[in-house]
Design a protein around this motif. Structure first.
Motif, PDB file in Angstrom:
ATOM      1  N   GLN A   1      -7.839  11.897 -12.751  1.00 47.13           N
ATOM      2  CA  GLN A   1      -7.549  12.596 -11.591  1.00 47.13           C
ATOM      3  C   GLN A   1      -7.299  11.939 -10.365  1.00 47.13           C
ATOM      4  OE1 GLN A   1      -6.520  15.966 -11.580  1.00 47.13           O
ATOM      5  NE2 GLN A   1      -6.104  15.723  -9.299  1.00 47.13           N
ATOM      6  N   PRO A   2      -6.070  12.025  -9.665  1.00 46.04           N
ATOM      7  CA  PRO A   2      -6.094  11.051  -8.387  1.00 46.04           C
ATOM      8  C   PRO A   2      -6.707  11.944  -7.328  1.00 46.04           C
ATOM      9  CG  PRO A   2      -3.685  12.041  -8.981  1.00 46.04           C
ATOM     10  CD  PRO A   2      -4.758  12.233 -10.206  1.00 46.04           C
ATOM     11  N   TRP A   3      -7.442  11.136  -6.400  1.00 44.42           N
ATOM     12  CA  TRP A   3      -7.941  11.838  -5.074  1.00 44.42           C
ATOM     13  C   TRP A   3      -6.943  11.734  -3.928  1.00 44.42           C
ATOM     14  CZ3 TRP A   3     -13.936  11.074  -4.494  1.00 44.42           C
ATOM     15  CH2 TRP A   3     -14.553  11.836  -5.674  1.00 44.42           C
ATOM     16  N   GLY A   4      -6.437  10.612  -3.634  1.00 43.89           N
ATOM     17  CA  GLY A   4      -5.580  10.270  -2.301  1.00 43.89           C
ATOM     18  C   GLY A   4      -5.463   8.787  -2.292  1.00 43.89           C
ATOM     19  N   VAL A   5      -4.776   8.661  -1.334  1.00 40.40           N
ATOM     20  CA  VAL A   5      -4.366   7.180  -0.905  1.00 40.40           C
ATOM     21  C   VAL A   5      -5.255   6.717   0.294  1.00 40.40           C
ATOM     22  CG1 VAL A   5      -2.448   5.556  -0.087  1.00 40.40           C
ATOM     23  CG2 VAL A   5      -1.828   7.615  -1.736  1.00 40.40           C
ATOM     24  N   VAL A   6      -5.582   5.319   0.151  1.00 35.98           N
ATOM     25  CA  VAL A   6      -6.190   4.653   1.222  1.00 35.98           C
ATOM     26  C   VAL A   6      -5.273   3.473   1.847  1.00 35.98           C
ATOM     27  CG1 VAL A   6      -8.204   3.299   1.711  1.00 35.98           C
ATOM     28  CG2 VAL A   6      -8.537   5.033   0.202  1.00 35.98           C
ATOM     29  N   ASN A   7      -5.135   3.610   3.103  1.00 36.10           N
ATOM     30  CA  ASN A   7      -4.170   2.715   3.839  1.00 36.10           C
ATOM     31  C   ASN A   7      -5.097   1.346   4.032  1.00 36.10           C
ATOM     32  OD1 ASN A   7      -2.011   1.568   4.889  1.00 36.10           O
ATOM     33  ND2 ASN A   7      -2.027   2.743   6.782  1.00 36.10           N
ATOM     34  N   TYR A   8      -5.437   0.784   3.182  1.00 37.14           N
ATOM     35  CA  TYR A   8      -6.053  -0.440   3.181  1.00 37.14           C
ATOM     36  C   TYR A   8      -5.687  -1.208   2.027  1.00 37.14           C
ATOM     37  CZ  TYR A   8     -10.189  -3.664   3.167  1.00 37.14           C
ATOM     38  OH  TYR A   8     -10.574  -4.866   3.226  1.00 37.14           O
ATOM     39  N   HIS A   9      -5.731  -2.720   2.161  1.00 35.23           N
ATOM     40  CA  HIS A   9      -5.164  -3.552   1.152  1.00 35.23           C
ATOM     41  C   HIS A   9      -6.329  -4.638   0.935  1.00 35.23           C
ATOM     42  CE1 HIS A   9      -1.110  -1.897   1.271  1.00 35.23           C
ATOM     43  NE2 HIS A   9      -1.387  -1.864   2.470  1.00 35.23           N
ATOM     44  N   PRO A  10      -7.133  -4.118  -0.047  1.00 32.90           N
ATOM     45  CA  PRO A  10      -8.295  -5.288  -0.084  1.00 32.90           C
ATOM     46  C   PRO A  10      -7.984  -6.520  -0.915  1.00 32.90           C
ATOM     47  CG  PRO A  10      -8.294  -3.603  -1.858  1.00 32.90           C
ATOM     48  CD  PRO A  10      -7.292  -3.100  -1.018  1.00 32.90           C
ATOM     49  N   ASP A  11      -6.671  -6.473  -1.366  1.00 32.81           N
ATOM     50  CA  ASP A  11      -6.309  -7.926  -1.858  1.00 32.81           C
ATOM     51  C   ASP A  11      -5.423  -8.684  -1.340  1.00 32.81           C
ATOM     52  OD1 ASP A  11      -8.092  -7.276  -4.258  1.00 32.81           O
ATOM     53  OD2 ASP A  11      -6.470  -6.030  -4.975  1.00 32.81           O
ATOM     54  N   ARG A  12      -5.223  -8.297   0.220  1.00 34.04           N
ATOM     55  CA  ARG A  12      -4.056  -8.868   1.082  1.00 34.04           C
ATOM     56  C   ARG A  12      -2.906  -8.558   0.444  1.00 34.04           C
ATOM     57  NH1 ARG A  12      -7.414 -14.324   3.289  1.00 34.04           N
ATOM     58  NH2 ARG A  12      -9.172 -13.290   4.071  1.00 34.04           N
ATOM     59  N   CYS A  13      -2.533  -7.493  -0.090  1.00 34.99           N
ATOM     60  CA  CYS A  13      -1.159  -7.453  -0.547  1.00 34.99           C
ATOM     61  C   CYS A  13      -0.172  -6.457   0.356  1.00 34.99           C
ATOM     62  CB  CYS A  13      -1.341  -6.660  -1.899  1.00 34.99           C
ATOM     63  SG  CYS A  13      -2.278  -5.035  -1.787  1.00 34.99           S
ATOM     64  N   GLY A  14      -0.855  -6.397   1.647  1.00 31.72           N
ATOM     65  CA  GLY A  14       0.146  -5.590   2.557  1.00 31.72           C
ATOM     66  C   GLY A  14       1.392  -6.201   2.767  1.00 31.72           C
ATOM     67  N   ASP A  15       1.472  -7.595   2.654  1.00 31.97           N
ATOM     68  CA  ASP A  15       2.904  -8.196   2.890  1.00 31.97           C
ATOM     69  C   ASP A  15       3.701  -8.355   1.760  1.00 31.97           C
ATOM     70  OD1 ASP A  15       1.141  -9.874   1.784  1.00 31.97           O
ATOM     71  OD2 ASP A  15       1.645 -11.581   3.050  1.00 31.97           O
ATOM     72  N   SER A  16       3.203  -7.440   0.727  1.00 30.12           N
ATOM     73  CA  SER A  16       4.169  -7.558  -0.501  1.00 30.12           C
ATOM     74  C   SER A  16       5.509  -6.965  -0.161  1.00 30.12           C
ATOM     75  CB  SER A  16       3.594  -6.717  -1.490  1.00 30.12           C
ATOM     76  OG  SER A  16       4.268  -6.756  -2.865  1.00 30.12           O
ATOM     77  N   GLN A  17       6.517  -7.593  -0.876  1.00 30.27           N
ATOM     78  CA  GLN A  17       7.722  -7.120  -0.944  1.00 30.27           C
ATOM     79  C   GLN A  17       8.319  -5.808  -1.458  1.00 30.27           C
ATOM     80  OE1 GLN A  17      10.757  -9.875  -1.980  1.00 30.27           O
ATOM     81  NE2 GLN A  17       9.403 -11.670  -1.309  1.00 30.27           N
ATOM     82  N   LEU A  18       7.231  -5.584  -2.260  1.00 31.07           N
ATOM     83  CA  LEU A  18       7.289  -4.110  -3.111  1.00 31.07           C
ATOM     84  C   LEU A  18       6.499  -3.194  -2.584  1.00 31.07           C
ATOM     85  CD1 LEU A  18       7.630  -5.596  -6.802  1.00 31.07           C
ATOM     86  CD2 LEU A  18       9.534  -4.815  -5.384  1.00 31.07           C
ATOM     87  N   THR A  19       6.941  -1.890  -2.123  1.00 30.07           N
ATOM     88  CA  THR A  19       5.905  -0.934  -1.589  1.00 30.07           C
ATOM     89  C   THR A  19       5.100  -0.430  -2.709  1.00 30.07           C
ATOM     90  OG1 THR A  19       7.773  -0.085  -0.034  1.00 30.07           O
ATOM     91  CG2 THR A  19       6.084   1.485  -0.603  1.00 30.07           C
ATOM     92  N   HIS A  20       3.890  -0.184  -2.516  1.00 31.60           N
ATOM     93  CA  HIS A  20       2.742   0.117  -3.301  1.00 31.60           C
ATOM     94  C   HIS A  20       1.755   1.125  -2.553  1.00 31.60           C
ATOM     95  CE1 HIS A  20       1.440  -3.726  -1.883  1.00 31.60           C
ATOM     96  NE2 HIS A  20       0.014  -2.983  -1.947  1.00 31.60           N
ATOM     97  N   TRP A  21       0.935   1.692  -3.578  1.00 33.40           N
ATOM     98  CA  TRP A  21      -0.246   2.447  -2.812  1.00 33.40           C
ATOM     99  C   TRP A  21      -1.413   2.080  -3.326  1.00 33.40           C
ATOM    100  CZ3 TRP A  21       3.458   5.720  -5.501  1.00 33.40           C
ATOM    101  CH2 TRP A  21       4.470   6.382  -4.928  1.00 33.40           C
ATOM    102  N   HIS A  22      -2.514   2.137  -2.674  1.00 36.69           N
ATOM    103  CA  HIS A  22      -4.014   2.110  -3.244  1.00 36.69           C
ATOM    104  C   HIS A  22      -4.494   3.385  -3.392  1.00 36.69           C
ATOM    105  CE1 HIS A  22      -3.997  -2.144  -3.129  1.00 36.69           C
ATOM    106  NE2 HIS A  22      -3.265  -2.199  -2.189  1.00 36.69           N
TER     107      HIS A  22
END
Length: 328
Positions: free
Chosen positions: A124-145
């Motif tokens: 069951q998904p709860w929600g999205v956290v706008n934080y990239h613990p693996d320093r993946c914020g600069d990834s070329q592919l959009t993704h969610w945590h």
């Protein structure tokens, strides 16, 4: 009379209040502001040089400026219609034992895939956290945590907006091309029918592999790119038949090598027959009729197309998840 001479407006207002009419022209007062001051907007405009009340009513009663078609209209807002409001914003926070979850705790949450290979959710998904613990914020592919729950365990998952098979072509992904046992059998059956003389055309393309020559099927079905391969037995059957066909096409002429050519032709025919028999044994080992092989092939394509669509649909649903806030 002295009171009227001293302040006619004040006396007129005392007269107008019970009558609810204008103190100047005796016409009925309609709006609340005119009733409060006992004078209508037209009379207030006429009295602007003699009374501060008239100046006030003049400002209140300014007409709307005419506008040209196609241009924004200027609207006069009267004081009773103007107000300042506030909007409430709900912030959903992650808490642990009544306290907001910190980044340190969030990083310690185990990461597990939320979406299964078949396109369904593992929990069951709860929600999205706008934080990239693996320093993946600069990834070329959009993704969610995404924070999600499986049983009594809280987990997090990195989910890409698009499934891997829909990534741009410059990202090399093996799962972009569909491969299955049903495709391989469909291809092998086509080879068997060709070497057995049941069909005149071999529906294969020659592609280079690490083993050199290798028959393979490359096709696109309903937007699904597919690749199929055959066994070494099928490869040997194709090669020996082509060799026998090439030698059999040689003309008969008298030469010192005529006997040798005939011997080579017979040997090629025998080798092709042995390879065909081996391939027939392989096909018979499936215990499937050609019609069943063909049906299984098309059923596998349909199942894969449905699986890929589930991956796309579930991501559309995850895109609507709320944002969860954690403490710094």
């Amino acid at each position: 009379m002295d009171a009227i001479a001293a302040d006619p407006i004040a006396v007129g207002r005392r007269f107008a209040q019970p009558a609810l009419c204008c103190c100047q022209c005796a016409r009925a007062l309609i709006d609340a502001l005119s009733k409060a001051y006992g004078i209508g907007p037209d009379c207030g405009k006429a009295s602007r040089t003699r009374s501060s009340l008239g100046t006030l009513l003049l400002r209140w009663a300014q007409p709307t400026l005419p506008t040209k078609p196609g241009r924004p209209q200027l609207i006069t807002i009267t004081p009773p219609a103007a107000a300042i409001g506030t909007a409430a914003v709900d912030l959903m926070t992650l808490t642990v034992n009544g306290r907001r979850m910190t980044l340190t705790v969030f990083r310690q949450i185990r990461e597990q895939p939320l979406i299964a290979d078949d396109g369904t959710l593992n929990g069951q998904p709860w929600g999205v956290v706008n934080y990239h613990p693996d320093r993946c914020g600069d990834s070329q592919l959009t993704h969610w945590h995404i924070v999600w729950q499986r049983g009594t365990e809280l987990l997090r998952s990195r989910v890409h907006e698009k499934p891997t098979f829909d990534w741009p072509t410059h990202f090399a992904r093996a799962d972009r091309v569909f491969q299955s046992q049903e495709t391989d059998r469909y291809l092998t059956l086509a080879v068997h029918e060709w070497v057995s003389g049941l069909t005149e055309t071999l529906i294969l393309k020659e592609v280079d592999t690490l083993r050199g020559y290798h028959p393979a099927l490359m096709l696109v079905h309903d937007g699904l790119s597919m690749h199929g391969s055959v066994s070494d037995i099928a490869i040997a059957a194709v090669q020996t038949k082509r060799t026998a066909d090439n030698l059999g096409a040689l003309p008969n002429w008298d030469s010192p090598f005529a006997e040798q050519i005939k011997a080579d032709q017979q040997r090629a025919i025998d080798e092709a027959e042995q390879a065909r028999t081996a391939l027939e044994d392989e096909v018979n080992g499936w215990n499937l009729t050609p019609a069943e092989v063909n049906h299984a092939y098309h059923a596998a394509i349909a199942a894969e197309l449905e699986r890929r669509q589930r991956h796309r649909d579930i991501r559309d649903e995850l895109a609507e998840l709320p944002q969860l806030f954690i403490a710094l």
